[in-house]
Design a protein around this motif. Structure first.
Motif, short mmCIF file in Angstrom:
data_model
loop_
_atom_site.label_atom_id
_atom_site.label_comp_id
_atom_site.label_asym_id
_atom_site.label_seq_id
_atom_site.Cartn_x
_atom_site.Cartn_y
_atom_site.Cartn_z
N UNK A 116 0.83 -1.19 0.00
CA UNK A 116 0.00 0.00 0.00
C UNK A 116 0.88 1.25 0.00
N UNK A 117 0.39 2.31 -0.58
CA UNK A 117 1.13 3.58 -0.62
C UNK A 117 1.52 4.04 0.78
N UNK A 118 0.66 3.79 1.77
CA UNK A 118 0.96 4.24 3.13
C UNK A 118 2.15 3.49 3.72
N UNK A 119 2.49 2.33 3.18
CA UNK A 119 3.62 1.54 3.68
C UNK A 119 4.90 1.78 2.90
N UNK A 120 4.82 2.64 1.89
CA UNK A 120 6.00 2.99 1.08
C UNK A 120 7.05 3.59 2.01
N UNK A 121 8.31 3.11 1.96
CA UNK A 121 9.33 3.59 2.90
C UNK A 121 9.50 5.12 2.85
N UNK A 122 9.53 5.71 4.02
CA UNK A 122 9.66 7.17 4.13
C UNK A 122 10.91 7.68 3.42
N UNK A 123 11.97 6.89 3.42
CA UNK A 123 13.23 7.30 2.80
C UNK A 123 13.09 7.49 1.29
N UNK A 124 12.07 6.87 0.70
CA UNK A 124 11.90 6.92 -0.75
C UNK A 124 10.76 7.84 -1.19
N UNK A 125 10.10 8.48 -0.24
CA UNK A 125 8.90 9.26 -0.57
C UNK A 125 9.14 10.39 -1.55
N UNK A 126 10.39 10.80 -1.72
CA UNK A 126 10.68 11.87 -2.69
C UNK A 126 10.92 11.31 -4.09
N UNK A 127 10.77 9.99 -4.27
CA UNK A 127 11.00 9.36 -5.57
C UNK A 127 9.70 8.78 -6.13
N UNK A 128 9.50 8.95 -7.42
CA UNK A 128 8.40 8.28 -8.09
C UNK A 128 8.68 6.79 -8.10
N UNK A 129 7.62 6.00 -8.11
CA UNK A 129 7.79 4.55 -8.13
C UNK A 129 6.98 3.95 -9.25
N UNK A 130 7.29 2.71 -9.56
CA UNK A 130 6.51 1.92 -10.51
C UNK A 130 5.64 1.00 -9.68
N UNK A 131 4.33 1.01 -9.95
CA UNK A 131 3.44 0.10 -9.23
C UNK A 131 3.22 -1.13 -10.11
N UNK A 132 3.63 -2.29 -9.61
CA UNK A 132 3.55 -3.52 -10.40
C UNK A 132 2.17 -4.14 -10.25
N UNK A 133 1.34 -3.91 -11.25
CA UNK A 133 0.03 -4.55 -11.30
C UNK A 133 0.12 -5.69 -12.32
N UNK A 134 0.43 -5.34 -13.55
CA UNK A 134 0.65 -6.35 -14.60
C UNK A 134 2.15 -6.51 -14.80
N UNK A 135 2.64 -7.71 -14.59
CA UNK A 135 4.08 -7.97 -14.63
C UNK A 135 4.71 -7.53 -15.94
#
Length: 174
Positions: free
Chosen positions: A142-161
């Motif tokens: 979940x977005x709320x569990x995304x590590x605080x250290x990385x919150x300034x970085x965009x991420x890729x959300x893996x839904x479809x591999x």
């Protein structure tokens, strides 16, 4: 509450998916990255994969995909590429320093594993503000569990591999 958060996640996800499809990636030619004078060859690896051991099957698929691309990405996978007899921490630090970018597969297993957090901190210490070099990939987190250290970085959300693997490849190319 859970339905509103999942609908928010899906609308946010569909917005980012449509945005991703509508904006073409920066052009990088295969000749540019394979040229002998390319900056690519200044490091031993193109990508260092940071992951939890419980995610090994998915990581092996990702590495096979990246190494099988026309660019033949050089991936560091600790269980495969670390020098036998080498100190685990030294091998990791060398791999982080000798890689152009770092893919962090952030899963529930990653979040619970202190070794994964150490890997994440090593990558961030190597290049704390390196645009695009640290590539967080969220899977089943979940977005709320995304590590605080990385919150300034965009991420890729893996839904479809398949789509996520392609997005990781395109990000490494950039």
């Amino acid at each position: 509450s859970s339905s509103s958060s999942s609908s928010a996640k899906s609308s946010s996800s569909s917005f980012s998916m449509s945005l991703t499809r509508s904006i073409p990636p920066s052009p990088v030619s295969l000749l540019d990255i394979n040229a002998s004078d390319s900056a690519r060859w200044a490091k031993s690896y193109d990508v260092c994969i940071c992951h939890s051991e419980v995610d090994m099957e998915l990581v092996v698929e990702l590495v096979s995909y990246l190494e099988g691309q026309p660019e033949s990405f050089r991936c560091f996978l600790q269980l495969r590429d670390a020098v036998p007899g080498g100190a685990v921490v030294t091998e990791l630090c060398d791999a982080v320093q000798n890689s152009h970018c770092w893919v962090m597969l952030i899963t529930p297993g990653f979040l619970q594993d202190p070794w994964c957090k150490y890997q994440m901190h090593q990558a961030l210490a190597e290049a704390p503000l390196a645009n695009g070099r640290t590539i967080p990939v969220l899977k089943d987190v979940d977005r709320k569990d995304y590590p605080k250290e990385l919150r300034n970085l965009y991420y890729i959300y893996m839904a479809l591999k398949e789509n996520s693997f392609r997005q990781i490849r395109d990000t490494v190319m950039r």
